[in-house]
Design an enzyme around this catalytic site. Structure first.
Site, PDB file in Angstrom:
ATOM      1  N   HIS A 125       0.815  -1.224   0.000  1.00  0.00           N
ATOM      2  CA  HIS A 125       0.000   0.000   0.000  1.00  0.00           C
ATOM      3  C   HIS A 125       0.848   1.273   0.000  1.00  0.00           C
ATOM      4  O   HIS A 125       0.327   2.353  -0.283  1.00  0.00           O
ATOM      5  CB  HIS A 125      -0.931   0.030   1.211  1.00  0.00           C
ATOM      6  CG  HIS A 125      -1.992  -1.015   1.192  1.00  0.00           C
ATOM      7  ND1 HIS A 125      -2.824  -1.225   0.111  1.00  0.00           N
ATOM      8  CD2 HIS A 125      -2.360  -1.938   2.125  1.00  0.00           C
ATOM      9  CE1 HIS A 125      -3.659  -2.216   0.384  1.00  0.00           C
ATOM     10  NE2 HIS A 125      -3.381  -2.670   1.594  1.00  0.00           N
ATOM     11  N   ASP A 166      -3.069 -10.552  -2.534  1.00  0.00           N
ATOM     12  CA  ASP A 166      -3.633 -10.032  -1.289  1.00  0.00           C
ATOM     13  C   ASP A 166      -5.087  -9.629  -1.535  1.00  0.00           C
ATOM     14  O   ASP A 166      -5.447  -9.204  -2.641  1.00  0.00           O
ATOM     15  CB  ASP A 166      -2.813  -8.822  -0.844  1.00  0.00           C
ATOM     16  CG  ASP A 166      -3.138  -8.360   0.565  1.00  0.00           C
ATOM     17  OD1 ASP A 166      -2.362  -8.669   1.471  1.00  0.00           O
ATOM     18  OD2 ASP A 166      -4.169  -7.676   0.752  1.00  0.00           O
ATOM     19  N   ASP A 213      -5.013 -12.771   3.315  1.00  0.00           N
ATOM     20  CA  ASP A 213      -6.249 -12.286   3.923  1.00  0.00           C
ATOM     21  C   ASP A 213      -7.487 -12.559   3.078  1.00  0.00           C
ATOM     22  O   ASP A 213      -8.591 -12.159   3.447  1.00  0.00           O
ATOM     23  CB  ASP A 213      -6.148 -10.799   4.281  1.00  0.00           C
ATOM     24  CG  ASP A 213      -5.351  -9.989   3.276  1.00  0.00           C
ATOM     25  OD1 ASP A 213      -4.991 -10.529   2.217  1.00  0.00           O
ATOM     26  OD2 ASP A 213      -5.068  -8.816   3.563  1.00  0.00           O
ATOM     27  N   HIS A 239      -6.571  -7.089  -0.476  1.00  0.00           N
ATOM     28  CA  HIS A 239      -6.631  -5.646  -0.691  1.00  0.00           C
ATOM     29  C   HIS A 239      -5.760  -5.279  -1.892  1.00  0.00           C
ATOM     30  O   HIS A 239      -4.669  -5.820  -2.058  1.00  0.00           O
ATOM     31  CB  HIS A 239      -6.142  -4.893   0.543  1.00  0.00           C
ATOM     32  CG  HIS A 239      -6.904  -5.211   1.790  1.00  0.00           C
ATOM     33  ND1 HIS A 239      -6.485  -6.193   2.674  1.00  0.00           N
ATOM     34  CD2 HIS A 239      -8.046  -4.694   2.295  1.00  0.00           C
ATOM     35  CE1 HIS A 239      -7.350  -6.251   3.684  1.00  0.00           C
ATOM     36  NE2 HIS A 239      -8.303  -5.372   3.474  1.00  0.00           N
TER      37      HIS A 239
END
Length: 305
Positions: free
Chosen positions: A123, A160, A243, A162
């Site tokens: 991120h 991931d 995740d 996200h």
């Protein structure tokens, strides 16, 4: 195969109740300490150089992160991203692990590597820490491969849950880097739409909540793996976030450890065809400790196969 980690990565402590806790890395390392992983060549991660960091981050961002670690207590960079006294050193080691792993596989000292490090990275943009991330570890590794080893085609696969907005931000105008990502949408950070294509080097594949194994595998088979294969990467990097597991508290995909093993094996197949088997993977998300341990184990076993 090499395993890169460092004890200071366990000392980065964003505070009580924070999902990105030291217990995550403890769980991964405990899972990788079993007999089936005895053959791993365990390496202490070096610090990333300032030069390596500044290939992907603004110098002001690098200086700010290195100066922001408090003498005690916590410093809050945004709502989700905090630094403790060991955080700057941990971030240096996390980014340094990926750069060192890239050197190892490209210099034929290892065929593949997994970086069991934190804080995570995908991120972090060129000029902003966010989403638990300080430096963009996988981006540091990709830029290192281009600059120090003269590669012309580096691929990053990000599974991931996200979207890796920081990685996309850094390489959106770099045709030598292909970024492919599956991720839940809608979900933090709100980026990663299919229309976000960069200079033709980004392939984003958003998945709705409750997506399960069959749809996940079909998406990778029909779109993302096909694109990776066509790109013919000389090096394959992986942002390995777990995740998407059905037990994870921060998202709503319905994946299992077997799905991560399946995808890892497919990525290794592509690397064997185009990149002499060279894969460097680095830990991103995964916040249920049992699911994280099982998924990371499945991922590393598939990398070792």
């Amino acid at each position: 195969m090499r395993l890169y980690t460092h004890p200071v990565c366990l000392q980065h402590a964003p505070g009580p109740g924070h999902p990105e806790s030291p217990a995550r890395l403890h769980a991964v390392l405990a899972a990788l300490d079993r007999d089936r992983f005895a053959a791993l060549d365990r390496i202490e991660a070096p610090r990333a150089s300032i030069e390596a960091l500044e290939r992907v981050h603004d110098p002001a961002h690098v200086a700010r992160i290195l100066a922001s670690a408090p003498a005690d207590g916590l410093v809050r960079l945004d709502e989700d991203t905090l630094m403790s006294p060991a955080s700057a050193e941990a971030a240096l080691r996390a980014a340094g692990a990926v750069a060192a792993a890239v050197d190892a596989v490209l210099n034929q000292r290892a065929s593949r590597a997994f970086c069991a490090v934190r804080p995570p990275g995908h991120h972090a943009t060129a000029d902003q820490a966010m989403g638990f991330c300080l430096f963009n570890n996988v981006a540091v590794g990709a830029a290192h491969a281009l600059a120090e080893h003269g590669l012309e085609r580096v691929a990053i696969a990000d599974f991931d849950v996200h979207h890796g907005n920081g990685t996309q931000d850094i390489f959106a105008r770099e045709p030598r880097v292909l970024f492919v990502s599956s991720h839940q949408s809608p979900l933090y950070p709100g980026s990663g739409g299919a229309e976000e294509t960069g200079v033709g080097n980004l392939l984003n594949a958003p998945l709705p909540p409750q997506t399960g194994s069959q749809a996940f595998r079909q998406l990778w088979d029909e779109r993302l793996l096909t694109r990776l294969d066509a790109f013919r990467p000389q090096l394959l990097l992986v942002s390995a976030g777990f995740d998407g597991h059905r037990a994870d508290p921060l998202a709503q995909l319905q994946l299992d450890a077997d799905d991560f093993a399946w995808l890892t094996a497919r990525l290794v197949d592509i690397a064997r065809v185009h990149a002499a088997g060279r894969v460097v993977s680095t830990l991103e998300g995964g916040y249920d400790l049992d699911a994280l341990a099982a998924s990371a184990s499945a991922h590393v076993a598939a990398l070792m196969a």
